[in-house]
Design an enzyme around this catalytic site. Sequence first.
Site, PDB file in Angstrom:
ATOM      1  N   LYS A   1       0.812  -1.220   0.000  1.00  0.00           N
ATOM      2  CA  LYS A   1       0.000   0.000   0.000  1.00  0.00           C
ATOM      3  C   LYS A   1       0.841   1.264   0.000  1.00  0.00           C
ATOM      4  O   LYS A   1       0.388   2.309  -0.454  1.00  0.00           O
ATOM      5  CB  LYS A   1      -0.956   0.006   1.201  1.00  0.00           C
ATOM      6  CG  LYS A   1      -2.087  -1.001   1.031  1.00  0.00           C
ATOM      7  CD  LYS A   1      -3.234  -0.715   1.957  1.00  0.00           C
ATOM      8  CE  LYS A   1      -4.400  -1.640   1.624  1.00  0.00           C
ATOM      9  NZ  LYS A   1      -5.564  -1.405   2.443  1.00  0.00           N
TER      10      LYS A   1
ATOM     11  N   LYS B   1     -10.472  -2.571  -3.509  1.00  0.00           N
ATOM     12  CA  LYS B   1     -11.003  -1.207  -3.568  1.00  0.00           C
ATOM     13  C   LYS B   1      -9.969  -0.249  -4.117  1.00  0.00           C
ATOM     14  O   LYS B   1     -10.253   0.591  -4.939  1.00  0.00           O
ATOM     15  CB  LYS B   1     -11.372  -0.739  -2.153  1.00  0.00           C
ATOM     16  CG  LYS B   1     -12.753  -1.138  -1.735  1.00  0.00           C
ATOM     17  CD  LYS B   1     -13.046  -0.684  -0.316  1.00  0.00           C
ATOM     18  CE  LYS B   1     -12.430  -1.630   0.691  1.00  0.00           C
ATOM     19  NZ  LYS B   1     -13.108  -1.765   1.960  1.00  0.00           N
TER      20      LYS B   1
ATOM     21  N   LYS C   1      -5.839  -9.635  -6.796  1.00  0.00           N
ATOM     22  CA  LYS C   1      -7.106  -9.720  -6.054  1.00  0.00           C
ATOM     23  C   LYS C   1      -7.987  -8.513  -6.369  1.00  0.00           C
ATOM     24  O   LYS C   1      -7.495  -7.424  -6.660  1.00  0.00           O
ATOM     25  CB  LYS C   1      -6.851  -9.845  -4.548  1.00  0.00           C
ATOM     26  CG  LYS C   1      -6.529  -8.554  -3.832  1.00  0.00           C
ATOM     27  CD  LYS C   1      -6.882  -8.644  -2.334  1.00  0.00           C
ATOM     28  CE  LYS C   1      -6.864  -7.232  -1.750  1.00  0.00           C
ATOM     29  NZ  LYS C   1      -7.677  -7.018  -0.589  1.00  0.00           N
TER      30      LYS C   1
HETATM   31  N1  AQP Z   1     -10.529  -9.986  -3.292  1.00  0.00           N
HETATM   32  C1  AQP Z   1     -10.906 -10.463  -2.120  1.00  0.00           C
HETATM   33  N2  AQP Z   1     -11.294 -11.748  -1.993  1.00  0.00           N
HETATM   34  C2  AQP Z   1     -11.690 -12.251  -0.804  1.00  0.00           C
HETATM   35  N3  AQP Z   1     -11.752 -11.526   0.329  1.00  0.00           N
HETATM   36  C3  AQP Z   1     -11.378 -10.229   0.260  1.00  0.00           C
HETATM   37  N4  AQP Z   1     -11.336  -9.240   1.189  1.00  0.00           N
HETATM   38  C4  AQP Z   1     -10.897  -8.105   0.593  1.00  0.00           C
HETATM   39  N5  AQP Z   1     -10.650  -8.323  -0.700  1.00  0.00           N
HETATM   40  C5  AQP Z   1     -10.944  -9.636  -0.949  1.00  0.00           C
HETATM   41  C6  AQP Z   1     -11.732  -9.395   2.586  1.00  0.00           C
HETATM   42  O1  AQP Z   1     -12.735  -8.449   2.878  1.00  0.00           O
HETATM   43  C7  AQP Z   1     -12.665  -8.124   4.277  1.00  0.00           C
HETATM   44  C8  AQP Z   1     -12.756  -6.650   4.479  1.00  0.00           C
HETATM   45  O2  AQP Z   1     -11.711  -6.010   3.843  1.00  0.00           O
HETATM   46  P1  AQP Z   1     -11.185  -4.600   4.286  1.00  0.00           P
HETATM   47  O3  AQP Z   1     -12.292  -3.658   4.430  1.00  0.00           O
HETATM   48  O4  AQP Z   1     -10.266  -4.725   5.422  1.00  0.00           O
HETATM   49  O5  AQP Z   1     -10.405  -4.218   2.998  1.00  0.00           O
HETATM   50  P2  AQP Z   1      -9.068  -4.847   2.478  1.00  0.00           P
HETATM   51  O6  AQP Z   1      -8.736  -6.160   3.038  1.00  0.00           O
HETATM   52  O7  AQP Z   1      -8.044  -3.813   2.627  1.00  0.00           O
HETATM   53  O8  AQP Z   1      -9.415  -5.162   0.966  1.00  0.00           O
HETATM   54  P3  AQP Z   1     -10.154  -4.257  -0.040  1.00  0.00           P
HETATM   55  O9  AQP Z   1     -11.583  -4.157   0.361  1.00  0.00           O
HETATM   56  O10 AQP Z   1     -10.018  -4.731  -1.424  1.00  0.00           O
HETATM   57  O11 AQP Z   1      -9.394  -2.906   0.050  1.00  0.00           O
HETATM   58  P4  AQP Z   1      -7.904  -2.596  -0.393  1.00  0.00           P
HETATM   59  O12 AQP Z   1      -7.380  -3.697  -1.245  1.00  0.00           O
HETATM   60  O13 AQP Z   1      -8.057  -1.322  -1.122  1.00  0.00           O
HETATM   61  O14 AQP Z   1      -7.183  -2.421   0.864  1.00  0.00           O
HETATM   62  C9  AQP Z   1     -11.354  -8.712   4.794  1.00  0.00           C
HETATM   63  O15 AQP Z   1     -11.650  -9.867   5.539  1.00  0.00           O
HETATM   64  C10 AQP Z   1     -10.609  -9.068   3.551  1.00  0.00           C
HETATM   65  O16 AQP Z   1      -9.771 -10.181   3.740  1.00  0.00           O
END
Ligand code: AQP
Length: 331
Positions: free
Chosen positions: A112, A198, A195
Amino acid sequence: LPRVLSGIQPTADSFHLGNYLGAVRNWVAMQDDYDAYYMVVDLHAITVEHDPQALRRRTRVSAAQLLAAGLEPQRCALFAQSHVPEHAQLAWVMSCLTGFGEASRMTQFKDKSAKHGVGAASVGLFTYPILMVADVLLYQAGFVPVGEDQRQHLELTRDLAQRFNTRYGKAFTVPEPYIIKDTAKIMDLQDPTSKMSKSASSPGGILELLDDPKVNAKKIKSAVTDTEREIRFDEENKPGVANLLRIYAALGERTIPELERDYEGKGYGDLKKDLADLVTETFQPFKERTEEILADTGKLDAILAEGAEKAREVASRTLAEVYDKIGFLSK
Ligand code: AQP
């Protein structure tokens, strides 16, 4: 009942399909068999620059989506992380137990912060995994349902729980990750080797649950596949098709071999059309329910307040024990 804890960040106006299949759907399924604590992690959402109005809106939208997905306030505690001050308090204690080198090994921070350089990242983004450690340990959670991307943070949680317990006496349950392999990593529809995310996915690669169902159907139909014709589950050589099959199996409650059999001799267009219909069938009512819940903010805020009260009962007990064990005077 064994206890379970998980959280989701209010960093977008909609959850995406990865959040839903990797996390939220499992939270719903676990409500009855576990003593369940689920939260919208607003403290985590400020680790990157944010707009306060958007954060307030997204915290409610997140809670509303969790309710629309099937969480019920009688069956779990649903709350906003910032309503339970013990999270920040325990995070400080745990950060004093974490090695700087140990924290530096977290790959999510490396990923990140790579975009703008480590120097531009906030200290909060760096220490975020330690806040997550506190989130889990406060509730004495035995299980933490998350996607694959959180595995390393859970390892850190286990290490720090054990370290505290050894050094100061047992205060924490050492948690296990609860990762359902089939849906633990939903891939970007346009780049099926990354993956769905967001922050990293292109608009065509991410399926947002609250988006116009027609837009979502179109995204499924334009998903990247490959130049073969055969519908077969092969993650190595056919990651796009494998991702569509995983999504289809999860939403349709089918197995992948069943789907492979059904689509023998058929084309990618057939698979995509059926999956697009399934996505619409699943998320159109979800979108409507979310909108209904959001229409009554008073009720939604009351649900969160009640959830925070339940959460604080457990969290404050853990924090008091921790403070005592590390030698703070009692009031
Ligand atoms: N692609 C994915 N496949 C399966 N599970 C996923 N999670 C996130 N992306 C995938 C799971 O969603 C939960 C909440 O996530 P978060 O709000 O903590 O966001 P994150 O893990 O940071 O992932 P995001 O939503 O894609 O945001 P980015 O990548 O921008 O940080 C968690 O249990 C996560 O594992």
